[in-house]
Design a protein around this motif. Structure first.
Motif, PDB file in Angstrom:
ATOM      1  N   ARG A  41      -2.735   6.890  -2.405  1.00  0.00           N
ATOM      2  CA  ARG A  41      -1.729   6.119  -3.120  1.00  0.00           C
ATOM      3  C   ARG A  41      -0.436   5.923  -2.336  1.00  0.00           C
ATOM      4  O   ARG A  41       0.351   5.039  -2.667  1.00  0.00           O
ATOM      5  CB  ARG A  41      -1.432   6.790  -4.457  1.00  0.00           C
ATOM      6  N   THR A  42      -0.207   6.725  -1.343  1.00  0.00           N
ATOM      7  CA  THR A  42       1.070   6.647  -0.627  1.00  0.00           C
ATOM      8  C   THR A  42       0.957   6.006   0.762  1.00  0.00           C
ATOM      9  O   THR A  42       1.978   5.643   1.350  1.00  0.00           O
ATOM     10  CB  THR A  42       1.675   8.052  -0.457  1.00  0.00           C
ATOM     11  N   ARG A  43      -0.242   5.852   1.282  1.00  0.00           N
ATOM     12  CA  ARG A  43      -0.371   5.264   2.614  1.00  0.00           C
ATOM     13  C   ARG A  43       0.021   3.786   2.600  1.00  0.00           C
ATOM     14  O   ARG A  43      -0.345   3.042   1.697  1.00  0.00           O
ATOM     15  CB  ARG A  43      -1.798   5.416   3.140  1.00  0.00           C
ATOM     16  N   ASP A  44       0.727   3.374   3.654  1.00  0.00           N
ATOM     17  CA  ASP A  44       1.186   1.984   3.772  1.00  0.00           C
ATOM     18  C   ASP A  44       0.572   1.379   5.025  1.00  0.00           C
ATOM     19  O   ASP A  44       0.980   1.698   6.151  1.00  0.00           O
ATOM     20  CB  ASP A  44       2.711   1.951   3.848  1.00  0.00           C
ATOM     21  N   TRP A  45      -0.396   0.491   4.844  1.00  0.00           N
ATOM     22  CA  TRP A  45      -1.066  -0.122   5.980  1.00  0.00           C
ATOM     23  C   TRP A  45      -0.148  -1.041   6.780  1.00  0.00           C
ATOM     24  O   TRP A  45      -0.348  -1.266   7.971  1.00  0.00           O
ATOM     25  CB  TRP A  45      -2.297  -0.914   5.509  1.00  0.00           C
ATOM     26  N   LYS A  46       0.900  -1.562   6.120  1.00  0.00           N
ATOM     27  CA  LYS A  46       1.772  -2.528   6.782  1.00  0.00           C
ATOM     28  C   LYS A  46       2.600  -1.898   7.896  1.00  0.00           C
ATOM     29  O   LYS A  46       2.981  -2.573   8.855  1.00  0.00           O
ATOM     30  CB  LYS A  46       2.695  -3.188   5.756  1.00  0.00           C
ATOM     31  N   SER A  47       2.890  -0.632   7.803  1.00  0.00           N
ATOM     32  CA  SER A  47       3.772   0.029   8.772  1.00  0.00           C
ATOM     33  C   SER A  47       3.015   0.792   9.849  1.00  0.00           C
ATOM     34  O   SER A  47       3.624   1.412  10.713  1.00  0.00           O
ATOM     35  CB  SER A  47       4.708   0.995   8.048  1.00  0.00           C
ATOM     36  N   LYS A  48       1.693   0.781   9.812  1.00  0.00           N
ATOM     37  CA  LYS A  48       0.866   1.538  10.756  1.00  0.00           C
ATOM     38  C   LYS A  48       1.107   3.045  10.661  1.00  0.00           C
ATOM     39  O   LYS A  48       0.832   3.779  11.598  1.00  0.00           O
ATOM     40  CB  LYS A  48       1.107   1.085  12.199  1.00  0.00           C
ATOM     41  N   SER A  49       1.629   3.486   9.516  1.00  0.00           N
ATOM     42  CA  SER A  49       1.858   4.923   9.336  1.00  0.00           C
ATOM     43  C   SER A  49       0.612   5.640   8.835  1.00  0.00           C
ATOM     44  O   SER A  49       0.580   6.869   8.782  1.00  0.00           O
ATOM     45  CB  SER A  49       3.012   5.145   8.364  1.00  0.00           C
ATOM     46  N   GLY A  50      -0.417   4.873   8.468  1.00  0.00           N
ATOM     47  CA  GLY A  50      -1.654   5.474   7.996  1.00  0.00           C
ATOM     48  C   GLY A  50      -2.744   4.423   7.932  1.00  0.00           C
ATOM     49  O   GLY A  50      -2.508   3.234   8.140  1.00  0.00           O
ATOM     50  N   TYR A  51      -3.945   4.887   7.634  1.00  0.00           N
ATOM     51  CA  TYR A  51      -5.117   4.008   7.602  1.00  0.00           C
ATOM     52  C   TYR A  51      -5.614   3.877   6.173  1.00  0.00           C
ATOM     53  O   TYR A  51      -5.684   4.858   5.427  1.00  0.00           O
ATOM     54  CB  TYR A  51      -6.224   4.576   8.494  1.00  0.00           C
ATOM     55  N   THR A  52      -5.951   2.650   5.771  1.00  0.00           N
ATOM     56  CA  THR A  52      -6.385   2.418   4.393  1.00  0.00           C
ATOM     57  C   THR A  52      -7.748   1.738   4.311  1.00  0.00           C
ATOM     58  O   THR A  52      -8.545   2.044   3.445  1.00  0.00           O
ATOM     59  CB  THR A  52      -5.359   1.533   3.660  1.00  0.00           C
ATOM     60  N   TYR A  53      -7.991   0.784   5.240  1.00  0.00           N
ATOM     61  CA  TYR A  53      -9.245   0.043   5.227  1.00  0.00           C
ATOM     62  C   TYR A  53      -9.418  -0.549   6.622  1.00  0.00           C
ATOM     63  O   TYR A  53      -8.439  -0.893   7.293  1.00  0.00           O
ATOM     64  CB  TYR A  53      -9.212  -1.060   4.154  1.00  0.00           C
ATOM     65  N   GLY A  54     -10.658  -0.693   7.053  1.00  0.00           N
ATOM     66  CA  GLY A  54     -10.905  -1.141   8.417  1.00  0.00           C
ATOM     67  C   GLY A  54     -10.255  -2.462   8.756  1.00  0.00           C
ATOM     68  O   GLY A  54      -9.790  -2.672   9.880  1.00  0.00           O
TER      69      GLY A  54
END
Length: 404
Positions: A41-54
Motif C-alpha cells: 500500500r505504500t510503495r510508489d512506482w512513480k518515484s522508483k523507490s519500490g517495485y509494484t508491477y513489471g
C-alpha cells in the motif's frame, strides 16, 4: 508434508546479497511479490523507490533508464518499445483536442504521419515549418501551439538546423520543445545544454534501436527530461498506455551501451571519409553530411557539436546522403543500390552492417528545398566494415550502374 510441486514453487532458498559483476542482473517479472500489505500500500512506482508491477519497472529497466538519462544529460527517463513509440508517448502526454503541434519539414516521416492520422482524429492540428528558417517557426507559433518538434540532423536530407535559435523561439513563447535526438545519441551534443550556457530542449526522445543497441536486433526508445513535473506527465501517460519493454531487450542494450562511444566515433570517422570521397565523384551532384563544409546547416552543426569531446573535430553520426545527378533515372539509381555488395538495402542505422536506401523526396516534402540539388537522394549508413572495402564497393557499383 508439502507436495513436491508446491515445494518447488515455494522453495525457501534465496541467494545471498553481495554479488556484483560487470553486467547488471536481468529481472523478468509481471507480478512483483510484496513482503506484506503495508509495503504493497505504500510503495510508489512513480518515484522508483519500490517495485509494484513489471510494467512499472524492474531493477533491470531502472538501471537502463538511469544510464540513458545520464547519456542524454537529463534527469529522468522512461523506456518504450520503439523510437516512434517515444514520439507518440510525448505527443499523447502533452497534447489534447484543440491543441497544435509544429513539426519540421525534415522530420522523421512517421512523426508527421502520426500527426496526420491519430492526432488529427483526436482534434489536434499540426503545421509543418521550414527547419532551416527560424523565422518561419516563429511565425507559425500561435495560441494553440503547445509542442514544437525539433530534429538534428534532418531525417534523410541531413540538414542541420539552428537548434539554439529554435529553442529560444519556443521558450520565449512558453511552448514545450522536444527533440528527436537519435542522430546525436547523447554524444554529438547535449540536448539540454546546447550552447554551454543552459539553452536546451525540454524533452529528448531517442530510438535506442540505433546506436545504443548497435546490433540491429533490438527495438526500443526512450523519453528523457530534466523537469520533474514534465516527466510525471509523460510517465503517467506511459503507464496508462501500458508501454513496456522486454527484459532481454534491455539486457542487450545494457551490454552494448559501454561501447557506444567507440562505435559512434568509428562510424563517424568512416562516414566522413566516404562522404569526402563521394564529393569528388561526378555522378553525385551533392553530398549531405553536417560535418562537411558546404552542407546545409554546417555552421549550426559546428556551433553545437564542437562542444562535444571529439579531439576538436566535432562529433557526427555515421550517416550521410548523396544526391545522384538528375541526368540519371530513378531506375539507374535503384540499379546502383542493387549493385552494392557490402552496403545492404535496409532501413535503420547504427548497427554493424552498412546500409543503403534510395528515397523519393517528392513524396516526402511539400516542396523541394532550395538548398538541395535536383536528383535522386540515396542515404548511406556506415557499419563497422573497413572503410576501404566500402569505398571499393561504391566504386564498382558506380561503374556498373551509373557510368560517366
Amino acid at each position: 508434508m508439502t507436495a513436491q510441486s508446491t515445494g518447488l514453487i515455494h522453495h525457501p532458498y534465496s541467494p545471498p546479497d553481495g554479488f556484483d559483476a560487470p553486467q547488471p542482473g536481468v529481472f523478468k517479472a509481471s507480478t512483483v511479490i510484496f513482503p506484506n500489505v503495508a509495503a504493497m500500500r505504500t510503495r510508489d512506482w512513480k518515484s522508483k523507490s519500490g517495485y509494484t508491477y513489471g510494467l512499472h519497472g524492474t531493477p533491470t529497466t531502472f538501471v537502463l533508464e538511469e544510464r540513458i538519462a545520464a547519456l542524454e544529460g537529463g534527469l529522468q527517463c522512461v523506456l518504450v518499445p520503439s523510437g516512434l513509440a517515444a514520439i507518440a508517448n510525448v505527443a499523447l502526454a502533452l497534447l489534447k483536442s484543440g491543441d497544435e503541434v509544429l513539426i519540421p519539414d525534415s522530420a522523421y516521416g512517421p512523426n508527421r504521419a502520426l500527426a496526420e492520422g491519430e492526432l488529427a482524429a483526436f482534434g489536434i492540428t499540426h503545421q509543418i515549418y521550414n527547419s532551416m528558417n527560424p523565422a518561419d517557426l516563429a511565425a507559425r507559433i500561435g495560441e494553440k501551439t503547445k509542442l514544437v518538434w525539433l530534429e538534428a540532423a534532418g531525417s534523410v536530407t541531413m540538414e542541420f538546423p539552428d537548434l539554439i535559435e529554435q529553442v529560444r523561439i519556443a521558450k520565449a513563447r512558453g511552448v514545450i520543445c522536444a527533440l528527436d535526438n537519435t542522430w546525436g545519441a547523447g554524444l554529438a551534443f547535449n540536448a539540454f545544454d546546447l550552447d554551454g550556457q543552459g539553452t536546451g530542449v525540454d524533452v529528448s526522445v531517442h530510438a535506442l534501436t540505433k546506436y545504443p543497441s548497435g546490433g540491429g536486433d533490438v527495438l526500443m526508445g526512450s523519453v528523457t527530461t530534466r523537469n520533474e513535473a514534465l516527466h510525471l506527465k509523460i510517465k503517467l501517460t506511459h503507464m496508462r498506455l501500458g508501454l513496456g519493454v522486454g527484459a532481454n531487450d534491455v539486457e542487450a542494450i545494457l551490454r552494448a551501451l559501454p561501447s557506444i562511444g567507440l562505435r559512434y566515433r568509428a562510424q563517424d570517422h568512416a562516414g566522413r571519409s566516404l562522404a569526402r570521397w563521394c564529393a569528388e565523384q561526378p555522378q553525385f551532384a551533392q553530398v549531405l553530411h553536417p560535418a562537411l563544409a558546404g552542407s546545409p546547416g554546417h555552421a549550426h552543426w559546428q556551433q553545437v557539436c564542437s562542444l562535444a569531446e571529439s579531439a576538436g573535430q566535432g562529433a557526427a553520426a555515421g550517416l550521410f546522403s548523396v544526391m545522384v545527378d538528375e541526368r540519371y533515372t530513378p531506375q539507374q539509381v535503384d540499379a546502383f543500390c542493387d549493385a552494392l555488395k557490402f552496403f545492404k538495402l535496409g532501413f535503420s542505422w547504427g548497427g554493424p552492417i552498412s546500409l543503403v536506401m534510395p528515397y523519393e523526396l517528392n513524396h516526402m516534402r511539400d516542396a523541394w528545398p532550395g538548398y538541395l540539388a535536383r536528383g535522386t537522394l540515396v542515404r548511406f549508413s556506415l557499419g563497422l566494415e573497413d572503410a576501404s572495402d566500402l569505398q571499393a564497393d561504391l566504386t564498382q557499383a558506380l561503374g556498373r550502374a551509373l557510368p560517366m
